[in-house]
Write a protein that holds these residues in place. Structure first.
Motif, mmCIF file in Angstrom:
data_model
loop_
_atom_site.group_PDB
_atom_site.id
_atom_site.type_symbol
_atom_site.label_atom_id
_atom_site.label_comp_id
_atom_site.label_asym_id
_atom_site.label_seq_id
_atom_site.Cartn_x
_atom_site.Cartn_y
_atom_site.Cartn_z
ATOM 1 N N ILE A 17 -12.200 0.791 7.709
ATOM 2 C CA ILE A 17 -11.565 -0.038 6.678
ATOM 3 C C ILE A 17 -11.810 0.547 5.281
ATOM 4 C CG2 ILE A 17 -11.579 -2.306 5.588
ATOM 5 C CD1 ILE A 17 -12.220 -3.506 8.320
ATOM 6 N N GLY A 18 -13.025 1.017 5.052
ATOM 7 C CA GLY A 18 -13.320 1.611 3.751
ATOM 8 C C GLY A 18 -12.486 2.852 3.475
ATOM 9 N N SER A 19 -12.297 3.689 4.476
ATOM 10 C CA SER A 19 -11.479 4.891 4.284
ATOM 11 C C SER A 19 -10.021 4.536 4.008
ATOM 12 C CB SER A 19 -11.584 5.807 5.507
ATOM 13 O OG SER A 19 -11.055 5.157 6.658
ATOM 14 N N ILE A 20 -9.515 3.492 4.699
ATOM 15 C CA ILE A 20 -8.132 3.059 4.466
ATOM 16 C C ILE A 20 -7.984 2.529 3.040
ATOM 17 C CG2 ILE A 20 -6.385 1.363 5.126
ATOM 18 C CD1 ILE A 20 -7.360 1.607 7.995
ATOM 19 N N LEU A 21 -8.951 1.727 2.604
ATOM 20 C CA LEU A 21 -8.887 1.199 1.239
ATOM 21 C C LEU A 21 -8.965 2.319 0.198
ATOM 22 C CD1 LEU A 21 -11.155 -1.973 1.572
ATOM 23 C CD2 LEU A 21 -8.659 -1.871 1.440
ATOM 24 N N LEU A 22 -9.791 3.319 0.481
ATOM 25 C CA LEU A 22 -9.895 4.443 -0.460
ATOM 26 C C LEU A 22 -8.575 5.188 -0.581
ATOM 27 C CD1 LEU A 22 -11.604 6.276 -2.265
ATOM 28 C CD2 LEU A 22 -12.259 7.563 -0.202
ATOM 29 N N VAL A 23 -7.922 5.437 0.557
ATOM 30 C CA VAL A 23 -6.620 6.122 0.517
ATOM 31 C C VAL A 23 -5.593 5.267 -0.200
ATOM 32 C CG1 VAL A 23 -4.730 6.992 1.943
ATOM 33 C CG2 VAL A 23 -7.085 7.483 2.584
ATOM 34 N N GLU A 24 -5.632 3.933 0.012
ATOM 35 C CA GLU A 24 -4.679 3.044 -0.657
ATOM 36 C C GLU A 24 -4.875 3.069 -2.168
ATOM 37 O OE1 GLU A 24 -1.656 0.321 -1.372
ATOM 38 O OE2 GLU A 24 -2.105 1.630 0.336
#
Length: 361
Positions: A17-24
């Motif tokens: 989830i953290g990686s997805i939020l970072l990319v977003e």
């Protein structure tokens, strides 16, 4: 010995989830920058989904632990299989992201070249063609390297590597013979692109078909014909057969119209009328024009050739049709005696007898 921890799975979920939020967050920042910076806009267009996929796969690969499925032999074997697939997925998704980033970078240059007009258009189209082919080659090389890395991640393949290298010469010869047509097309594509013989958007005549080069790859060329059909030819065709390139040194084209009329045609008046018509036609580029008597045909007619210049081939075609229509109307309405006619000599005319044209006699 790795023991399953109750926190392993929550850590994995948090990492994903953290990686997805970072990319977003990065995507939103690039979207705002894309209003002013073209490269940022192209990065968002090309790399959004590859970046999300890389984030999920890499985060899972980093946070995954062999003991997360348990300490039994079956669980450890399943964990090893998952770990292997995660490694392959990491290589594949990173490769996808690199290829798309390469396309985003080159699209910045290609967009600027598309907007180039005038005398520099020919050079811009040449560079566009070369960049398009080079980035396809680069993408193919990156994919091949990634596939090699995937294969060599298996210990069995690494063990076979030494044996395969011993027979690489024979295998290479066999593959080279089998792939000769494909390799020939690839070399022909590079030759066309870097010899400046053919470019994107060039106007060519191939197999008696007129059209523009719509797509030029390493193996085939797509020709968009005048009636919106597509003619697909192998690249090697253009290195082995003659073809007409109307925009080889520039987009400017000469239009030619032939008119066959009687000897009584007033060429001077027709020339003046043509010049007046061209001055009012927006398709004429105001440079070259002429009207000449080019031949006397065996059937007794006189051949006139009207020559006009236009900015490009579509304009040349339309200008040619307009001029032909104008000349036909002008001769018919103003000089009907000059319309094509065939004279027949009879025995009476040879003897010098006069014909009586009075219908009442």
């Amino acid at each position: 010995m790795n023991v399953q921890s109750p926190a392993d799975w929550p850590i994995l979920v948090i990492a994903v989830i953290g990686s997805i939020l970072l990319v977003e967050v990065v995507r939103r920042v690039l979207c705002r920058m894309g209003r002013k910076i073209e490269f940022a806009r192209h990065l968002v267009e090309h790399c959004t989904w590859p970046a999300f996929t890389v984030a999920v796969v890499v985060a899972t690969n980093v946070a995954f632990r062999p003991g997360m499925f348990g300490d039994g032999p079956a669980e450890r074997e399943a964990a090893a299989t998952v770990d292997r697939f995660l490694g392959l997925g990491t290589i594949g998704t990173v490769t996808w992201l690199i290829v798309q980033a390469t396309y985003a970078l080159t699209d910045v240059v290609l967009d600027r070249l598309v907007r180039v007009e005038g005398e520099r258009n020919r050079r811009a189209r040449r560079i566009r063609t070369q960049i398009a082919l080079v980035r396809r080659i680069a993408a193919a090389v990156i994919i091949v390297v990634a596939l090699g890395a995937m294969l060599f991640s298996f210990p069995q393949v690494r063990a076979l590597g030494a044996g395969l290298l011993a027979s690489a010469g024979i295998a290479g010869a066999v593959v080279g013979i089998a792939a000769q047509p494909t390799l020939g097309n690839m070399l022909a594509g590079l030759q066309l692109a870097f010899s400046d013989a053919l470019r994107l958007d060039d106007v060519v005549v191939v197999e008696e078909e007129w059209g523009r080069i719509e797509e030029l790859t390493l193996t085939y060329v797509v020709l968009r014909l005048w009636d919106e059909r597509r003619l697909v030819l192998p690249v090697s065709y253009f290195t082995q057969n003659p073809f007409e390139n109307w925009t080889r040194h520039g987009s400017r084209v000469l239009a030619v119209v032939y008119l066959r009329v009687d000897w009584s045609v007033p060429v001077g008046k027709l020339r003046e009328a043509l010049y007046t018509f061209l001055q009012g036609n927006p398709l004429w580029d105001q440079k070259d024009w002429t009207l000449q008597v080019t031949d006397v045909l065996p059937n007794g007619l006189v051949e006139l050739r009207a020559l006009m210049s236009a900015a490009d081939s579509p304009s040349s075609w339309d200008l040619k049709c307009d001029v032909r229509e104008f000349l036909v109307d002008f001769v018919r309405d103003n000089h009907p005696d000059a319309l094509p006619r065939f004279r027949v000599e009879s025995p009476e005319t040879r003897a010098g007898a006069k014909w009586d044209l009075d219908p009442s006699s």
